[in-house]
Design a protein around this motif. Structure first.
Motif, PDB file in Angstrom:
ATOM      1  N   ARG A   1       0.833  -1.203   0.000  1.00 29.97           N
ATOM      2  CA  ARG A   1       0.000   0.000   0.000  1.00 29.97           C
ATOM      3  C   ARG A   1       0.869   1.255   0.000  1.00 29.97           C
ATOM      4  O   ARG A   1       0.526   2.252  -0.634  1.00 29.97           O
ATOM      5  N   SER A   2       1.987   1.235   0.716  1.00 30.72           N
ATOM      6  CA  SER A   2       2.849   2.416   0.713  1.00 30.72           C
ATOM      7  C   SER A   2       3.464   2.634  -0.664  1.00 30.72           C
ATOM      8  O   SER A   2       3.623   3.779  -1.092  1.00 30.72           O
ATOM      9  N   LEU A   3       3.789   1.546  -1.373  1.00 27.80           N
ATOM     10  CA  LEU A   3       4.286   1.689  -2.740  1.00 27.80           C
ATOM     11  C   LEU A   3       3.201   2.255  -3.660  1.00 27.80           C
ATOM     12  O   LEU A   3       3.477   3.095  -4.520  1.00 27.80           O
ATOM     13  N   LYS A   4       1.974   1.819  -3.472  1.00 26.92           N
ATOM     14  CA  LYS A   4       0.863   2.333  -4.281  1.00 26.92           C
ATOM     15  C   LYS A   4       0.558   3.790  -3.950  1.00 26.92           C
ATOM     16  O   LYS A   4       0.017   4.512  -4.781  1.00 26.92           O
ATOM     17  N   ASN A   5       0.887   4.221  -2.741  1.00 28.58           N
ATOM     18  CA  ASN A   5       0.680   5.615  -2.349  1.00 28.58           C
ATOM     19  C   ASN A   5       1.775   6.536  -2.869  1.00 28.58           C
ATOM     20  O   ASN A   5       1.667   7.746  -2.739  1.00 28.58           O
ATOM     21  N   GLY A   6       2.836   5.976  -3.441  1.00 33.41           N
ATOM     22  CA  GLY A   6       3.876   6.806  -4.022  1.00 33.41           C
ATOM     23  C   GLY A   6       5.238   6.702  -3.384  1.00 33.41           C
ATOM     24  O   GLY A   6       6.122   7.507  -3.668  1.00 33.41           O
ATOM     25  N   GLU A   7       5.429   5.781  -2.494  1.00 35.13           N
ATOM     26  CA  GLU A   7       6.717   5.556  -1.851  1.00 35.13           C
ATOM     27  C   GLU A   7       7.760   5.260  -2.918  1.00 35.13           C
ATOM     28  O   GLU A   7       7.459   4.537  -3.854  1.00 35.13           O
ATOM     29  N   PRO A   8       8.977   5.721  -2.875  1.00 33.02           N
ATOM     30  CA  PRO A   8       9.588   6.615  -1.896  1.00 33.02           C
ATOM     31  C   PRO A   8       9.276   8.084  -2.193  1.00 33.02           C
ATOM     32  O   PRO A   8       9.204   8.486  -3.349  1.00 33.02           O
ATOM     33  N   PHE A   9       9.087   8.834  -1.146  1.00 28.86           N
ATOM     34  CA  PHE A   9       8.772  10.252  -1.274  1.00 28.86           C
ATOM     35  C   PHE A   9      10.065  11.058  -1.233  1.00 28.86           C
ATOM     36  O   PHE A   9      10.969  10.766  -0.453  1.00 28.86           O
TER      37      PHE A   9
ATOM     38  N   VAL B   1       0.090  19.112   0.744  1.00 27.56           N
ATOM     39  CA  VAL B   1       1.233  19.809   1.338  1.00 27.56           C
ATOM     40  C   VAL B   1       2.525  19.331   0.676  1.00 27.56           C
ATOM     41  O   VAL B   1       2.544  18.341  -0.058  1.00 27.56           O
ATOM     42  N   ARG B   2       3.612  20.024   0.965  1.00 23.51           N
ATOM     43  CA  ARG B   2       4.922  19.712   0.395  1.00 23.51           C
ATOM     44  C   ARG B   2       5.737  18.868   1.375  1.00 23.51           C
ATOM     45  O   ARG B   2       5.701  19.084   2.586  1.00 23.51           O
ATOM     46  N   VAL B   3       6.484  17.889   0.852  1.00 24.64           N
ATOM     47  CA  VAL B   3       7.355  17.033   1.664  1.00 24.64           C
ATOM     48  C   VAL B   3       8.606  17.823   2.046  1.00 24.64           C
ATOM     49  O   VAL B   3       9.271  18.397   1.185  1.00 24.64           O
ATOM     50  N   LEU B   4       8.912  17.846   3.342  1.00 31.25           N
ATOM     51  CA  LEU B   4      10.126  18.499   3.824  1.00 31.25           C
ATOM     52  C   LEU B   4      11.286  17.520   3.923  1.00 31.25           C
ATOM     53  O   LEU B   4      12.415  17.859   3.597  1.00 31.25           O
ATOM     54  N   ASP B   5      10.980  16.301   4.388  1.00 30.13           N
ATOM     55  CA  ASP B   5      12.036  15.328   4.628  1.00 30.13           C
ATOM     56  C   ASP B   5      11.439  13.932   4.642  1.00 30.13           C
ATOM     57  O   ASP B   5      10.278  13.746   4.992  1.00 30.13           O
ATOM     58  N   SER B   6      12.241  12.957   4.270  1.00 33.73           N
ATOM     59  CA  SER B   6      11.850  11.552   4.314  1.00 33.73           C
ATOM     60  C   SER B   6      12.949  10.794   5.023  1.00 33.73           C
ATOM     61  O   SER B   6      14.129  10.951   4.690  1.00 33.73           O
ATOM     62  N   PHE B   7      12.598   9.974   6.027  1.00 29.51           N
ATOM     63  CA  PHE B   7      13.625   9.256   6.777  1.00 29.51           C
ATOM     64  C   PHE B   7      13.079   7.919   7.255  1.00 29.51           C
ATOM     65  O   PHE B   7      11.872   7.697   7.281  1.00 29.51           O
ATOM     66  N   ASP B   8      13.993   7.021   7.612  1.00 28.98           N
ATOM     67  CA  ASP B   8      13.647   5.697   8.138  1.00 28.98           C
ATOM     68  C   ASP B   8      13.981   5.659   9.615  1.00 28.98           C
ATOM     69  O   ASP B   8      15.105   5.959  10.006  1.00 28.98           O
ATOM     70  N   ILE B   9      13.011   5.243  10.434  1.00 32.41           N
ATOM     71  CA  ILE B   9      13.309   5.084  11.855  1.00 32.41           C
ATOM     72  C   ILE B   9      13.765   3.662  12.155  1.00 32.41           C
ATOM     73  O   ILE B   9      14.404   3.424  13.163  1.00 32.41           O
TER      74      ILE B   9
ATOM     75  N   GLU C   1       3.418  16.708  14.868  1.00 28.94           N
ATOM     76  CA  GLU C   1       2.168  16.635  14.107  1.00 28.94           C
ATOM     77  C   GLU C   1       2.394  16.568  12.613  1.00 28.94           C
ATOM     78  O   GLU C   1       1.515  16.151  11.884  1.00 28.94           O
ATOM     79  N   ASN C   2       3.564  16.957  12.158  1.00 21.74           N
ATOM     80  CA  ASN C   2       3.808  16.988  10.727  1.00 21.74           C
ATOM     81  C   ASN C   2       4.593  15.773  10.227  1.00 21.74           C
ATOM     82  O   ASN C   2       5.105  15.768   9.134  1.00 21.74           O
ATOM     83  N   ILE C   3       4.663  14.705  11.024  1.00 19.19           N
ATOM     84  CA  ILE C   3       5.338  13.478  10.621  1.00 19.19           C
ATOM     85  C   ILE C   3       4.282  12.401  10.392  1.00 19.19           C
ATOM     86  O   ILE C   3       3.452  12.134  11.259  1.00 19.19           O
ATOM     87  N   PHE C   4       4.342  11.784   9.209  1.00 21.95           N
ATOM     88  CA  PHE C   4       3.365  10.777   8.825  1.00 21.95           C
ATOM     89  C   PHE C   4       4.067   9.515   8.360  1.00 21.95           C
ATOM     90  O   PHE C   4       5.194   9.557   7.867  1.00 21.95           O
ATOM     91  N   SER C   5       3.376   8.397   8.478  1.00 18.32           N
ATOM     92  CA  SER C   5       3.843   7.141   7.912  1.00 18.32           C
ATOM     93  C   SER C   5       3.597   7.171   6.410  1.00 18.32           C
ATOM     94  O   SER C   5       2.769   7.936   5.914  1.00 18.32           O
ATOM     95  N   SER C   6       4.304   6.327   5.677  1.00 18.36           N
ATOM     96  CA  SER C   6       4.156   6.332   4.221  1.00 18.36           C
ATOM     97  C   SER C   6       2.811   5.823   3.753  1.00 18.36           C
ATOM     98  O   SER C   6       2.454   6.018   2.595  1.00 18.36           O
ATOM     99  N   ILE C   7       2.020   5.185   4.634  1.00 18.54           N
ATOM    100  CA  ILE C   7       0.669   4.772   4.245  1.00 18.54           C
ATOM    101  C   ILE C   7      -0.358   5.860   4.550  1.00 18.54           C
ATOM    102  O   ILE C   7      -1.507   5.741   4.155  1.00 18.54           O
ATOM    103  N   GLN C   8       0.064   6.911   5.239  1.00 19.56           N
ATOM    104  CA  GLN C   8      -0.866   7.959   5.638  1.00 19.56           C
ATOM    105  C   GLN C   8      -0.858   9.162   4.714  1.00 19.56           C
ATOM    106  O   GLN C   8      -1.564  10.132   4.962  1.00 19.56           O
ATOM    107  N   ILE C   9      -0.055   9.109   3.660  1.00 10.20           N
ATOM    108  CA  ILE C   9      -0.046  10.190   2.674  1.00 10.20           C
ATOM    109  C   ILE C   9      -0.076   9.588   1.278  1.00 10.20           C
ATOM    110  O   ILE C   9       0.269   8.426   1.084  1.00 10.20           O
TER     111      ILE C   9
END
Length: 155
Positions: free
Chosen positions: A82-90, A108-116, A137-145
């Motif tokens: 699902r994250s790949l279908k949502n456009g991963e990697p951002f 909105v615009r992506v500021l940063d993408s990182f792996d925890i 509040e401005n950090i989302f999982s890759s399935i949430q955008i």
């Protein structure tokens, strides 16, 4: 702009894992109820109903842990696809559609993408929600955008 479907919102709110962790324990409890029903129909003493309730509680607990153990290899690849279908990697600067939370349906615009936890597929994306946001509040999982197509970006 790519319009989100109901399945995007369903997965973004993590309903598949919530349902999984409710249905598996419920199945275990129903199995115990079916097996231990005679304890309630013909009790031989006062401890029998308590034994029945205790068995149901233990079955729910066992079902929860079995659900986690079995769900990991099933839900993990599902969420990854699902994250790949949502456009991963951002990438930084891309426009995305927020699917959850108080900022739902904002582009909105992506500021940063990182792996925890790169070994677990735990991708997080920081987006620009404006100055009214609090700490995380401005950090989302890759399935949430959802990525917005670049050909139709708002100017």
């Amino acid at each position: 702009m790519k319009k989100p479907s109901p399945i995007h919102y369903f997965v973004a709110n993590e309903w598949p894992s919530k349902l999984w962790l409710m249905v598996i324990p419920l199945g275990f409890v129903l199995w115990v109820v079916r097996s231990c029903w005679p304890l309630l129909l013909r009790p031989s003493g006062w401890p029998d109903p308590l034994l029945f309730i205790g068995c149901c509680l233990l079955a729910a607990l066992l079902g929860y842990f079995v659900g986690i153990l079995i769900g990991w290899p099933i839900l993990g690849p599902f969420y990854y696809s699902r994250s790949l279908k949502n456009g991963e990697p951002f990438q930084q600067g891309e426009m995305v559609h927020v699917l959850v939370g108080p900022f739902r349906d904002r582009v909105v615009r992506v500021l940063d993408s990182f792996d925890i936890a790169p070994w677990a597929g735990a991708h997080r994306i920081r987006v620009d929600l404006g100055t009214e946001t609090k700490d995380d509040e401005n950090i989302f999982s890759s399935i949430q955008i959802l990525r917005v197509s670049n050909s139709q970006l708002p100017t």
